[in-house]
Design a protein around this motif. Structure first.
Motif, PDB file in Angstrom:
ATOM      1  N   ASN A 110       0.746  -1.053  -0.044  1.00 47.31           N
ATOM      2  CA  ASN A 110       0.032   0.032   0.020  1.00 47.31           C
ATOM      3  C   ASN A 110       0.908   1.138   0.042  1.00 47.31           C
ATOM      4  O   ASN A 110       1.874   1.219   0.693  1.00 47.31           O
ATOM      5  CB  ASN A 110      -0.768   0.083   1.301  1.00 47.31           C
ATOM      6  N   ASP A 111       0.453   2.169  -0.648  1.00 42.27           N
ATOM      7  CA  ASP A 111       1.402   3.521  -0.825  1.00 42.27           C
ATOM      8  C   ASP A 111       1.822   4.121   0.224  1.00 42.27           C
ATOM      9  O   ASP A 111       3.040   4.495   0.605  1.00 42.27           O
ATOM     10  CB  ASP A 111       0.553   4.610  -1.802  1.00 42.27           C
ATOM     11  N   ALA A 112       0.675   4.192   1.271  1.00 42.74           N
ATOM     12  CA  ALA A 112       1.003   4.790   2.592  1.00 42.74           C
ATOM     13  C   ALA A 112       2.064   4.192   3.376  1.00 42.74           C
ATOM     14  O   ALA A 112       2.891   4.706   4.143  1.00 42.74           O
ATOM     15  CB  ALA A 112      -0.078   5.292   3.480  1.00 42.74           C
ATOM     16  N   ASN A 113       1.810   2.766   3.302  1.00 40.39           N
ATOM     17  CA  ASN A 113       2.809   1.975   4.046  1.00 40.39           C
ATOM     18  C   ASN A 113       4.142   2.094   3.673  1.00 40.39           C
ATOM     19  O   ASN A 113       5.158   1.883   4.258  1.00 40.39           O
ATOM     20  CB  ASN A 113       2.246   0.529   4.089  1.00 40.39           C
ATOM     21  N   VAL A 114       4.139   1.968   2.114  1.00 40.11           N
ATOM     22  CA  VAL A 114       5.423   2.093   1.483  1.00 40.11           C
ATOM     23  C   VAL A 114       6.214   3.404   2.005  1.00 40.11           C
ATOM     24  O   VAL A 114       7.398   3.615   1.988  1.00 40.11           O
ATOM     25  CB  VAL A 114       5.354   1.772   0.112  1.00 40.11           C
ATOM     26  N   ALA A 115       5.423   4.511   1.748  1.00 40.15           N
ATOM     27  CA  ALA A 115       5.893   5.736   2.144  1.00 40.15           C
ATOM     28  C   ALA A 115       6.642   5.842   3.530  1.00 40.15           C
ATOM     29  O   ALA A 115       7.541   6.388   3.795  1.00 40.15           O
ATOM     30  CB  ALA A 115       5.049   6.749   2.009  1.00 40.15           C
ATOM     31  N   ALA A 116       5.706   5.109   4.447  1.00 40.41           N
ATOM     32  CA  ALA A 116       6.362   5.156   5.655  1.00 40.41           C
ATOM     33  C   ALA A 116       7.751   4.263   5.857  1.00 40.41           C
ATOM     34  O   ALA A 116       8.586   4.949   6.583  1.00 40.41           O
ATOM     35  CB  ALA A 116       5.201   4.074   6.657  1.00 40.41           C
ATOM     36  N   LEU A 117       7.841   3.287   5.335  1.00 39.07           N
ATOM     37  CA  LEU A 117       8.997   2.488   5.075  1.00 39.07           C
ATOM     38  C   LEU A 117      10.044   3.561   4.647  1.00 39.07           C
ATOM     39  O   LEU A 117      11.157   3.279   5.042  1.00 39.07           O
ATOM     40  CB  LEU A 117       8.703   1.148   4.241  1.00 39.07           C
ATOM     41  N   GLY A 118      10.029   4.157   3.721  1.00 39.97           N
ATOM     42  CA  GLY A 118      10.808   5.143   3.073  1.00 39.97           C
ATOM     43  C   GLY A 118      11.353   6.187   4.159  1.00 39.97           C
ATOM     44  O   GLY A 118      12.533   6.498   4.065  1.00 39.97           O
ATOM     45  N   GLU A 119      10.423   6.634   4.640  1.00 40.36           N
ATOM     46  CA  GLU A 119      10.754   7.691   5.820  1.00 40.36           C
ATOM     47  C   GLU A 119      11.358   7.127   7.071  1.00 40.36           C
ATOM     48  O   GLU A 119      12.529   7.747   7.364  1.00 40.36           O
ATOM     49  CB  GLU A 119       9.351   8.316   6.464  1.00 40.36           C
ATOM     50  N   MET A 120      11.307   5.815   7.297  1.00 44.12           N
ATOM     51  CA  MET A 120      12.191   4.995   8.238  1.00 44.12           C
ATOM     52  C   MET A 120      13.536   4.904   7.884  1.00 44.12           C
ATOM     53  O   MET A 120      14.507   5.122   8.437  1.00 44.12           O
ATOM     54  CB  MET A 120      11.630   3.608   8.638  1.00 44.12           C
ATOM     55  N   TRP A 121      13.697   4.692   6.632  1.00 44.25           N
ATOM     56  CA  TRP A 121      14.863   4.147   5.970  1.00 44.25           C
ATOM     57  C   TRP A 121      15.811   5.506   5.462  1.00 44.25           C
ATOM     58  O   TRP A 121      16.894   5.515   6.030  1.00 44.25           O
ATOM     59  CB  TRP A 121      14.661   3.517   4.462  1.00 44.25           C
ATOM     60  N   LYS A 122      15.324   6.544   5.054  1.00 45.18           N
ATOM     61  CA  LYS A 122      15.949   7.647   4.720  1.00 45.18           C
ATOM     62  C   LYS A 122      15.384   8.795   5.217  1.00 45.18           C
ATOM     63  O   LYS A 122      16.022  10.093   4.679  1.00 45.18           O
ATOM     64  CB  LYS A 122      15.903   7.676   3.245  1.00 45.18           C
ATOM     65  N   GLY A 123      14.354   9.010   5.997  1.00 43.00           N
ATOM     66  CA  GLY A 123      13.656  10.507   6.244  1.00 43.00           C
ATOM     67  C   GLY A 123      13.496  10.821   7.711  1.00 43.00           C
ATOM     68  O   GLY A 123      14.470  10.382   8.603  1.00 43.00           O
ATOM     69  N   GLY A 124      12.287  11.084   8.099  1.00 46.11           N
ATOM     70  CA  GLY A 124      12.080  11.573   9.374  1.00 46.11           C
ATOM     71  C   GLY A 124      12.115  10.679  10.421  1.00 46.11           C
ATOM     72  O   GLY A 124      12.216  10.785  11.723  1.00 46.11           O
ATOM     73  N   GLY A 125      11.974   9.268   9.822  1.00 42.42           N
ATOM     74  CA  GLY A 125      12.244   8.286  10.969  1.00 42.42           C
ATOM     75  C   GLY A 125      13.517   7.568  11.177  1.00 42.42           C
ATOM     76  O   GLY A 125      13.419   6.344  11.655  1.00 42.42           O
ATOM     77  N   VAL A 126      14.424   7.888  10.417  1.00 39.73           N
ATOM     78  CA  VAL A 126      15.748   7.358  10.624  1.00 39.73           C
ATOM     79  C   VAL A 126      16.142   7.035  12.199  1.00 39.73           C
ATOM     80  O   VAL A 126      16.050   8.020  12.887  1.00 39.73           O
ATOM     81  CB  VAL A 126      16.894   8.027   9.771  1.00 39.73           C
ATOM     82  N   GLY A 127      16.680   6.029  12.338  1.00 38.60           N
ATOM     83  CA  GLY A 127      17.264   5.447  13.731  1.00 38.60           C
ATOM     84  C   GLY A 127      15.989   5.032  14.398  1.00 38.60           C
ATOM     85  O   GLY A 127      16.235   4.617  15.624  1.00 38.60           O
ATOM     86  N   TYR A 128      14.983   4.797  14.099  1.00 38.31           N
ATOM     87  CA  TYR A 128      13.720   4.233  14.956  1.00 38.31           C
ATOM     88  C   TYR A 128      13.331   2.692  14.114  1.00 38.31           C
ATOM     89  O   TYR A 128      13.097   2.810  12.763  1.00 38.31           O
ATOM     90  CB  TYR A 128      12.661   5.230  14.706  1.00 38.31           C
ATOM     91  N   ARG A 129      12.846   1.836  14.961  1.00 45.89           N
ATOM     92  CA  ARG A 129      12.203   0.642  14.138  1.00 45.89           C
ATOM     93  C   ARG A 129      10.711   0.593  14.398  1.00 45.89           C
ATOM     94  O   ARG A 129      10.127  -0.427  13.815  1.00 45.89           O
ATOM     95  CB  ARG A 129      13.200  -0.564  14.600  1.00 45.89           C
ATOM     96  N   ASN A 130      10.123   1.214  15.149  1.00 44.18           N
ATOM     97  CA  ASN A 130       8.947   0.967  15.656  1.00 44.18           C
ATOM     98  C   ASN A 130       8.362   2.569  15.240  1.00 44.18           C
ATOM     99  O   ASN A 130       8.473   3.305  16.183  1.00 44.18           O
ATOM    100  CB  ASN A 130       8.808   0.654  17.028  1.00 44.18           C
ATOM    101  N   MET A 131       7.418   2.778  14.473  1.00 51.86           N
ATOM    102  CA  MET A 131       7.090   3.969  13.697  1.00 51.86           C
ATOM    103  C   MET A 131       5.732   3.996  13.073  1.00 51.86           C
ATOM    104  O   MET A 131       5.144   3.181  12.801  1.00 51.86           O
ATOM    105  CB  MET A 131       7.935   4.302  12.766  1.00 51.86           C
ATOM    106  N   ILE A 132       4.784   5.263  13.630  1.00 52.15           N
ATOM    107  CA  ILE A 132       3.567   5.125  12.773  1.00 52.15           C
ATOM    108  C   ILE A 132       3.758   6.514  11.752  1.00 52.15           C
ATOM    109  O   ILE A 132       4.114   7.457  12.539  1.00 52.15           O
ATOM    110  CB  ILE A 132       2.425   5.526  13.631  1.00 52.15           C
ATOM    111  N   MET A 133       3.529   6.396  10.634  1.00 55.14           N
ATOM    112  CA  MET A 133       3.675   7.596   9.825  1.00 55.14           C
ATOM    113  C   MET A 133       1.992   8.030   9.634  1.00 55.14           C
ATOM    114  O   MET A 133       1.321   7.156   9.278  1.00 55.14           O
ATOM    115  CB  MET A 133       4.249   7.247   8.585  1.00 55.14           C
ATOM    116  N   VAL A 134       1.870   9.303   9.839  1.00 63.13           N
ATOM    117  CA  VAL A 134       0.387   9.778   9.491  1.00 63.13           C
ATOM    118  C   VAL A 134       0.760  10.576   8.515  1.00 63.13           C
ATOM    119  O   VAL A 134       1.468  11.665   8.462  1.00 63.13           O
ATOM    120  CB  VAL A 134       0.099  10.530  10.650  1.00 63.13           C
ATOM    121  N   THR A 135       0.100  10.525   7.195  1.00 65.03           N
ATOM    122  CA  THR A 135      -0.024  11.177   5.991  1.00 65.03           C
ATOM    123  C   THR A 135      -1.326  12.207   6.174  1.00 65.03           C
ATOM    124  O   THR A 135      -2.450  11.742   5.742  1.00 65.03           O
ATOM    125  CB  THR A 135       0.038  10.546   4.873  1.00 65.03           C
TER     126      THR A 135
END
Length: 311
Positions: A110-135
């Motif tokens: 799903n696009d929102a889930n995939v965007a969350a994975l992107g932010e964890m990897w290279k964006g606002g969520g770098v350094g965290y393994r448990n994250m909720i992205m709210v778009t």
């Protein structure tokens, strides 16, 4: 050298990225999303774009680890899409179709889930393994990452936080057919709706005008200290912050990453969410961090590439 592709299929354009195995973007480009005839041309167009890029760069298929794809619909772990209003798809075994068209492995999400994975990897969520992205965009989307992995759910609908019911008294209908969904208050259209309702009876001086009650106009006025706009933002923040406290009680994230068009308001937005969150949060969730997304339109292609690279 090994490569992979990240593909973000939207209702208007398909964004594509060619990535190195190390995760660097080699090239990114867009093609038009052809949604006519139930979106029959979308995956063949993606395949053609990918095959063309391989030829252009002289890359053999053996060098490609796979294609990751985000789509605006619930997607099962097997890559099956049971309908997407934005793309015209009914039932589609998207993984099988794209693999047959390209001869490459494909992973869908799903696009929102995939965007969350992107932010964890290279964006606002770098350094965290448990994250909720709210778009916060036209609607409200969500992506849930647990131990570094997307929470897909049984039907591919994990993270559909926009359709949590946050107001049992609401009589207006949400786009999903329900009433009182978070999306009706915290999306760009939801914020405009709250502002319109407020302006119907407002007698105080305000820099808001009935001609422009966009989310951007509301937050621009907030930054000027406009009382009426601050009340609209506070109402929106109460709905969102309380809903996020409920999410945290269930999922216990280390960080919330806020993205989408509304997040362009910047840090001021977070202040309207954090206060109501802290009022309602379970004590164990009170150390959660709040961050803004940083990848913008690249979140989808980055997360899609990560779908392939993490296996």
């Amino acid at each position: 050298m090994k490569y992979c592709f990240g593909v973000d299929i939207g209702g208007t354009t398909v964004k594509l990225g060619l990535f190195s195995e190390a995760g660097a973007i080699v090239e990114k480009w867009e093609i038009v999303t052809r949604t006519e005839n139930e979106g029959a041309a979308i995956l063949p167009d993606v395949a053609e774009a990918i095959n063309g890029k391989l030829e252009q760069h002289g890359i053999e298929k053996e060098q490609v680890l796979g294609i990751g794809v985000g789509v605006p619909a619930p997607v099962t772990v097997d890559g099956i899409v049971n309908g997407s209003a934005n793309l015209g798809w009914k039932y589609k075994n998207a993984k099988k179709e794209l693999e047959e068209l390209t001869g490459l492995t494909a992973e869908f999400g799903n696009d929102a889930n995939v965007a969350a994975l992107g932010e964890m990897w290279k964006g606002g969520g770098v350094g965290y393994r448990n994250m909720i992205m709210v778009t916060l965009g036209t609607g409200v989307g969500g992506g849930i990452i647990i131990n570094g992995k997307i929470l897909t759910g049984e039907n591919g609908a994990g993270g559909e936080i926009g359709h949590m019911c946050v107001n049992l008294e609401e009589t207006d209908t949400c786009g999903c057919g329900g009433h009182g969904c978070l999306e009706q208050y915290a999306s760009a259209t939801g914020i405009s709706r709250l502002a319109r309702k407020k302006m119907e009876h407002e007698t105080r001086a305000t820099i808001l005008t009935k001609e422009d009650l966009s989310a951007k106009a509301v937050f621009d006025a907030v930054k000027e200290g406009d009382e009426v706009a601050i009340e609209v933002a506070t109402e929106m923040g109460n709905y969102l912050g309380h809903a996020m406290a409920d999410m945290a009680a269930v999922l216990d994230p280390a960080v919330f990453v806020i993205g989408g068009g509304v997040s362009k308001a910047g840090e001021v937005l977070l202040s309207f969410i954090e206060k109501p969150f802290m009022e309602k949060a379970f004590f164990a969730n009170k150390n959660v961090k709040f961050k803004l997304a940083t990848l913008g339109n690249d979140a989808g292609i980055c997360g899609a590439a990560k779908l392939v690279l993490e296996d």
